[in-house]
Design a protein around this motif. Structure first.
Motif, PDB file in Angstrom:
ATOM      1  N   LEU A 178       0.822  -1.207   0.000  1.00  0.00           N
ATOM      2  CA  LEU A 178       0.000   0.000   0.000  1.00  0.00           C
ATOM      3  C   LEU A 178       0.856   1.259   0.000  1.00  0.00           C
ATOM      4  O   LEU A 178       0.450   2.291  -0.546  1.00  0.00           O
ATOM      5  N   ARG A 179       2.029   1.213   0.606  1.00  0.00           N
ATOM      6  CA  ARG A 179       2.894   2.399   0.608  1.00  0.00           C
ATOM      7  C   ARG A 179       3.348   2.747  -0.808  1.00  0.00           C
ATOM      8  O   ARG A 179       3.562   3.920  -1.129  1.00  0.00           O
ATOM      9  N   GLN A 180       3.501   1.728  -1.658  1.00  0.00           N
ATOM     10  CA  GLN A 180       3.893   2.002  -3.040  1.00  0.00           C
ATOM     11  C   GLN A 180       2.755   2.640  -3.827  1.00  0.00           C
ATOM     12  O   GLN A 180       2.993   3.391  -4.779  1.00  0.00           O
ATOM     13  N   LEU A 181       1.497   2.349  -3.440  1.00  0.00           N
ATOM     14  CA  LEU A 181       0.348   2.904  -4.153  1.00  0.00           C
ATOM     15  C   LEU A 181      -0.097   4.237  -3.581  1.00  0.00           C
ATOM     16  O   LEU A 181      -0.901   4.935  -4.205  1.00  0.00           O
ATOM     17  N   ASN A 182       0.376   4.608  -2.394  1.00  0.00           N
ATOM     18  CA  ASN A 182      -0.045   5.851  -1.767  1.00  0.00           C
ATOM     19  C   ASN A 182       0.848   7.008  -2.224  1.00  0.00           C
ATOM     20  O   ASN A 182       1.994   6.813  -2.646  1.00  0.00           O
ATOM     21  N   ASP A 183       0.294   8.211  -2.133  1.00  0.00           N
ATOM     22  CA  ASP A 183       1.025   9.423  -2.527  1.00  0.00           C
ATOM     23  C   ASP A 183       1.819   9.922  -1.325  1.00  0.00           C
ATOM     24  O   ASP A 183       1.397  10.833  -0.610  1.00  0.00           O
TER      25      ASP A 183
ATOM     26  N   ASN B 290       0.336   8.531   3.988  1.00  0.00           N
ATOM     27  CA  ASN B 290       1.078   7.711   4.944  1.00  0.00           C
ATOM     28  C   ASN B 290       0.278   6.441   5.212  1.00  0.00           C
ATOM     29  O   ASN B 290      -0.958   6.466   5.245  1.00  0.00           O
ATOM     30  N   VAL B 291       0.978   5.321   5.415  1.00  0.00           N
ATOM     31  CA  VAL B 291       0.359   4.022   5.714  1.00  0.00           C
ATOM     32  C   VAL B 291       1.049   3.460   6.940  1.00  0.00           C
ATOM     33  O   VAL B 291       2.277   3.286   6.947  1.00  0.00           O
ATOM     34  N   VAL B 292       0.270   3.159   7.985  1.00  0.00           N
ATOM     35  CA  VAL B 292       0.791   2.617   9.242  1.00  0.00           C
ATOM     36  C   VAL B 292      -0.023   1.372   9.579  1.00  0.00           C
ATOM     37  O   VAL B 292      -1.254   1.393   9.496  1.00  0.00           O
ATOM     38  N   SER B 293       0.667   0.293   9.966  1.00  0.00           N
ATOM     39  CA  SER B 293      -0.002  -0.952  10.352  1.00  0.00           C
ATOM     40  C   SER B 293       0.212  -1.210  11.831  1.00  0.00           C
ATOM     41  O   SER B 293       1.282  -0.949  12.376  1.00  0.00           O
ATOM     42  N   HIS B 294      -0.838  -1.738  12.475  1.00  0.00           N
ATOM     43  CA  HIS B 294      -0.776  -2.116  13.887  1.00  0.00           C
ATOM     44  C   HIS B 294      -0.960  -3.630  13.964  1.00  0.00           C
ATOM     45  O   HIS B 294      -2.078  -4.156  13.825  1.00  0.00           O
ATOM     46  N   ASP B 295       0.169  -4.345  14.163  1.00  0.00           N
ATOM     47  CA  ASP B 295       0.139  -5.800  14.097  1.00  0.00           C
ATOM     48  C   ASP B 295      -0.696  -6.463  15.188  1.00  0.00           C
ATOM     49  O   ASP B 295      -1.411  -7.423  14.905  1.00  0.00           O
ATOM     50  N   PRO B 296      -0.633  -6.036  16.474  1.00  0.00           N
ATOM     51  CA  PRO B 296      -1.425  -6.755  17.491  1.00  0.00           C
ATOM     52  C   PRO B 296      -2.918  -6.799  17.194  1.00  0.00           C
ATOM     53  O   PRO B 296      -3.569  -7.823  17.436  1.00  0.00           O
ATOM     54  N   SER B 297      -3.502  -5.711  16.690  1.00  0.00           N
ATOM     55  CA  SER B 297      -4.935  -5.692  16.392  1.00  0.00           C
ATOM     56  C   SER B 297      -5.220  -5.912  14.919  1.00  0.00           C
ATOM     57  O   SER B 297      -6.385  -5.913  14.514  1.00  0.00           O
ATOM     58  N   ASN B 298      -4.169  -6.075  14.074  1.00  0.00           N
ATOM     59  CA  ASN B 298      -4.314  -6.293  12.622  1.00  0.00           C
ATOM     60  C   ASN B 298      -5.170  -5.188  11.995  1.00  0.00           C
ATOM     61  O   ASN B 298      -6.148  -5.446  11.290  1.00  0.00           O
TER      62      ASN B 298
END
Length: 692
Positions: A154-159, A165-173
């Motif tokens: 998604l970071r490659q597709l975002n401006d 900006n794209v941020v992931s939160h692994d514990p809560s997915n």
């Protein structure tokens, strides 16, 4: 010339003002009805700040402009725009020139650079509420795909250059997306499509004849061989799990892969044409010879139920239900010959019994404390003319001491002898005294012993004080399997005469001798109950040789035998005060011994006190896997090694160049080997790396 220059400057200012006025007039065009205001924006080489001010006046919005917002714009619209379209046009122009609009909760608009917009107070929205180039933030949960794998795509597709900006939160997915509304909405649709593609249904296949565990093993072997030939495992490869309780297979995966697997299972789940078959089942944990009796009892019960129920023979079968169950100890395997339905029942029993049993580590602290105090004080008298006192509770009696002293004195013996001239001559010979009685008497004396003799009177004063303390400590550690007995002993084997016999005429006498363990003993049988409770059958004994008797030796023995329940990691105490004995012995002369103060000259007093405590502290710990067992072993290993290194650093007295023994450092190679499945996975990874 000056007048021409001034005239030219005035004309330029007039044209500039005329252009601005024309731009303002062109931006506002009122259509036929009074309720619909439409705009026709037209700006040419206009300062962007002036453009923002004009739009703010037309929309009646308060706009705050960042000082970094600079430049000129040129834009023209040939269509009449509504107020909403005019606002979107405004944001589109700013986006083209790398600026963004941030709307505050109060309705005020802030114009900042796009790269600074993501740190501003951007609204967090749910659903496709906003469209266009307005900066927003969306929080989207993902159910079937790990967000840590989705975030780089998604970071490659975002401006990102435009404030995205794209941020992931692994514990809560959960995925957090920031950017312009149109871009964020596109990323949301991509996530939803990928998330749906990862959603796989689950089906349960009920088996009639085959074993679920054996069927899963065959399917996994097929999938592994296909995965190797294809160079990897794809999304369509199904996953299978065996449910031994219902003899079913749980399948999850793509619909086509599941259908292919269901067809394969239905073709394999067929009844055997023969009346019986023979299987060799290798056991992993249980002993084959121990399971033979259990399986024979189970098969006998199943046969009795079948005979008591329906007597109808199966098609193509007969009534012969003989079953053969044997064990092969060298390979720890079972050899079973039975019909298919009986074989499935026996295999189910074997699967439930052939499991890894938990272990229990029992740590014990055995403490026995003995305290003994004694005091003796007495005075004894004797007269040469006759009479005296003799107290038996004293260390040494005055009578026996007087006799021993008299025997130790040297004496002179007078006699006569004849010389060579036949003359009679008087002689005197000194005979040395016998010191043996005195030595034996004084050898058993302790404390203070003083005596005095005067004018035929003698007195002996005895004062003795004893203090005995003993402390026996043992900390045995035992590790045993569930329901298995563990035994620990530290001591010695003491010979004890159990019988004697002689031959005829007392010839060839011989004795029968047996050896008995004397020391610290601990016998524990743990049983793990439901949850983390442990039932312990404990037999604990502390014994020692007391001394010799007229027949043989005597042995002191303290024993505890009990059954307790302790939680995992808990500590329980057994034992306590065994006995406490206080004795006082007084020997005195009647009447004289009762006189205050002076009466102590005519009596002897002995006081003794004994107290014995025995306590046993036991703490069990359940060990269910090899990691826990290895961790406990590492702790004990490092403790012993630390003690050895400490003594090694202190050195050996009088031998400075001698090093004491020490255990080597704990090595990872001493850990348990990997399981078979782990070994196969590692080999597959090595093969893939080699092909790459």
């Amino acid at each position: 010339m000056r007048q021409d220059s001034q005239r030219t400057t005035s004309i330029r200012q007039f044209l500039k003002m005329t252009t601005i006025a024309a731009s303002i007039a062109a931006t506002l065009f009122v259509a036929g009805n009074a309720y619909a205001t439409k705009y026709s924006p037209n700006f040419k080489n206009t300062e962007i700040t002036e453009f923002i001010n004009i739009v703010g006046k037309n929309l009646q919005r308060t706009i705050i402009v960042d000082p970094n917002v600079r430049g000129k714009i040129t834009v023209r619209s040939y269509d009449l725009l509504t107020e909403e379209q005019y606002y979107q046009f405004f944001m589109n122009v700013l986006q083209v020139y790398d600026f963004a609009v941030v709307e505050m909760p109060s309705g005020i608009l802030k114009i900042v650079r796009s790269k600074d917009a993501k740190t501003s107070n951007i609204p967090v929205v749910d659903g496709d509420l906003l469209k266009g180039d307005e900066m927003i933030t969306r929080v989207l949960p993902v159910y079937n795909v790990p967000v840590r794998e989705l975030a780089p795509i998604l970071r490659q597709l975002n401006d990102q250059a435009g404030g995205g900006n794209v941020v992931s939160h692994d514990p809560s997915n959960v995925m957090m997306l920031t950017g312009r509304a149109a871009v964020v909405n596109r990323l949301v649709k991509i996530i939803e499509s990928v998330d749906r593609a990862g959603d796989e249904e689950v089906e349960v296949i009920k088996l009639k004849y085959a074993s679920a565990t054996e069927m899963v093993r065959i399917i996994e072997s097929i999938n592994k061989s296909q995965g190797k030939s294809a160079g990897g495992v794809g999304k369509s490869d199904p996953r299978v799990v065996a449910d031994d309780r219902t003899n079913s297979i749980i399948v999850s995966g793509d619909i086509k892969a599941r259908q292919r697997l269901i067809n394969l299972v239905s073709r394999m789940d067929q009844e055997l044409e023969t009346n019986g078959n023979t299987r060799v089942i290798s056991l992993n944990y249980a002993k084959a010879e121990d399971l033979v009796n259990v399986l024979q009892g189970v098969s006998a019960g199943i046969q009795a139920d079948n005979q008591g129920g329906s007597t109808t023979q199966r098609r193509g079968g007969n009534s012969n239900r003989d079953i053969s169950i044997d064990s092969h100890e060298d390979s720890n395997s079972l050899v079973i010959t039975a019909e298919p339905d009986m074989m499935r029942s026996l295999e189910d029993v074997i699967r439930r019994l052939d499991v890894r049993r938990a272990q229990v580590q029992v740590e014990a602290i055995i403490v026995e404390v003995f305290e003994g105090d004694g005091t003796t004080l007495g005075v004894q008298w004797v007269s040469e003319e006759g009479g005296g006192t003799q107290f038996t509770n004293g260390v040494i009696g005055v009578g026996s001491l007087g006799v021993a002293l008299r025997e130790a004195e040297s004496t002179e013996v007078k006699g006569f002898t004849t010389n060579s001239n036949a003359d009679t001559v008087a002689t005197t010979t000194t005979v040395e005294g016998n010191y043996a009685p005195l030595a034996a008497l004084l050898g058993g004396a302790n404390g203070l012993l003083a005596g005095v003799v005067n004018n035929g009177w003698g007195a002996v004063v005895q004062a003795v004080s004893t203090d005995t303390n003993s402390n026996i400590l043992a900390t045995p550690h035992l590790t045993t399997m569930d329901n298995e007995e563990a035994f620990f002993i530290v001591g010695q084997e003491v010979p004890i005469i159990t019988g004697s016999a002689t031959g005829s005429n007392n010839a060839n006498p011989f004795q029968q001798v047996t050896r008995q363990d004397v020391g610290i003993k601990l016998k524990v049988t743990p049983q793990i109950n439901e949850g983390d409770a442990i039932q312990l059958q404990i037999e604990q004994e502390v014994s020692s040789v007391s001394g010799a008797t007229s027949v043989d030796i005597s042995i002191n023995k303290r024993e505890i035998k009990t059954t307790v329940i302790v939680d995992d990691g808990g500590t329980i105490v057994l034992g306590g005060l065994i006995d406490e004995d206080v004795q006082e012995s007084i020997s005195k002369v009647p009447l004289l011994g009762d006189i205050p103060i002076l009466g102590h000259l005519f009596k002897s007093t002995t006081v003794s006190k004994r107290k014995r405590n025995l306590m046993v502290f036991i703490r069990p710990t359940i060990i269910r896997d090899g990691i826990t067992s290895n961790k406990i072993s590492l702790q004990k290993y490092n403790y012993i090694r630390a003690e050895q290194l400490k003594r090694q650093s202190e050195g050996v007295p009088l031998m400075p160049f001698t090093e004491g023994p020490a255990l080597p450092a704990w090595d990872d190679s001493m850990t348990l080997p990997p399981s078979f499945d782990t070994y196969l996975r590692d080999e597959e990874k090595k093969a893939k790396q080699g092909n790459d």
